[in-house]
Scaffold this active site. Structure first.
Site, PDB file in Angstrom:
ATOM      1  CD  GLU A 118      -2.441  -2.236   1.439  1.00  0.00           C
ATOM      2  OE1 GLU A 118      -2.514  -2.981   1.730  1.00  0.00           O
ATOM      3  OE2 GLU A 118      -0.740  -2.629   2.789  1.00  0.00           O
ATOM      4  CB  THR A 119       1.443   4.269  -2.217  1.00  0.00           C
ATOM      5  OG1 THR A 119       2.335   2.889  -2.209  1.00  0.00           O
ATOM      6  CG2 THR A 119       1.781   5.185  -1.866  1.00  0.00           C
TER       7      THR A 119
END
Length: 292
Positions: free
Chosen positions: A47-48
């Protein structure tokens, strides 16, 4: 070209490179949806996150969370990692030890517990869960995909807390660590059913520092195995409560995750009849700028 403040934070650990990294863009105002997705694809992390001004007066900030391929309404380790990054940068301040994050799943309450000898423990309140049963055929398919038997007395459940996890209890931690899933088969199943993936867990041997071992698989999101998964562990907590494995007065449990990938994630779960919190520590590994 514009410079955006950027951190990469290791979550569910106080030892760098032993947890689950998340990329955090500390002020994403001005980035388009397409740019956010492109950046998340480029970082190639599970995830970002992208921090934006809150649109709800009750929140301290708004968060958007992207996998390399799609946006998520909520995820656990990005929530903790982002809070750590913002606090460290001095961009937010906890009020009486509390932060409120706004995301697509709603308002998420976080508790900040400062430590004299290490990073703060940050715990989030798990969003309300929707629980569904699986058919006998789905359970058989899951067992075939995992290559191990699930606990017969307690069948797997589909637990929706934003991410939609199938949660399955195994005989013990050794069974969890021995699992070798068919990721392509799982990817097809989860994509068709619009599920996030599969979480398995089993009790650790007596005397272990953790109560159980957890693994989380999300090939449909481009992540075959998540090193340490906050929402997945939250799903385990929901499963334990739903299946009557939590005392009436509640329980505090410890989970470990990531051994197969050379990590050593540590998670704290607080479970009562009204509330579940998922907690962990975090450390910054990269602090700099992103040019877009």
């Amino acid at each position: 070209m514009r410079s955006y403040r950027y951190k990469q934070v290791d979550v569910f650990t106080q030892t760098r490179f032993k947890g689950n990294p998340v990329a955090v863009v500390l002020d994403a105002s001005g980035l388009s949806d397409a740019q956010m997705q492109q950046i998340a694809n480029w970082t190639n992390l599970s995830e970002t996150t992208f921090v934006l001004p809150a649109s709800d007066a009750a929140a301290d900030y708004r968060l958007r969370i992207f996998t390399p391929h799609s946006e998520l309404p909520f995820a656990g380790h990005p929530t903790i990692g982002t809070a750590h990054a913002l606090l460290e940068a001095g961009l937010i301040h906890a009020k009486n030890g509390i932060l409120v994050q706004e995301c697509s799943a709603g308002l998420i309450r976080l508790s900040i517990s400062l430590q004299p000898d290490g990073p703060a423990w940050i715990a989030f309140d798990l969003p309300p869960a929707q629980i569904s049963t699986l058919s006998a055929d789905q359970i058989q398919e899951l067992g075939d995909t995992l290559g191990i038997a699930c606990a017969a007395a307690r069948p797997p459940l589909l637990i929706d807390i934003g991410p939609r996890w199938i949660v399955a209890q195994c005989q013990d931690a050794a069974s969890v660590l021995a699992c070798r899933p068919d990721f392509e088969r799982m990817r097809r199943q989860d994509s068709a059913a619009q599920r996030s993936g599969v979480v398995i867990f089993g009790a650790s041997p007596e005397g272990s520092p953790a109560d159980f071992e957890v693994r989380a698989f999300a090939p449909a999101a481009g992540v075959n195995e998540d090193p340490v998964c906050g929402s997945g562990n939250g799903g385990v907590a929901v499963y334990l409560r739903h299946t009557g494995q939590v005392p009436a007065g509640g329980s505090a449990l410890r989970a470990s995750q990531g051994a197969i990938l050379g990590r050593a994630g540590q998670i704290r779960l607080q479970i009562t009849g009204e509330r579940i919190t998922v907690g962990g520590q975090a450390v910054t590994c990269i602090d700099g700028s992103l040019l877009v």
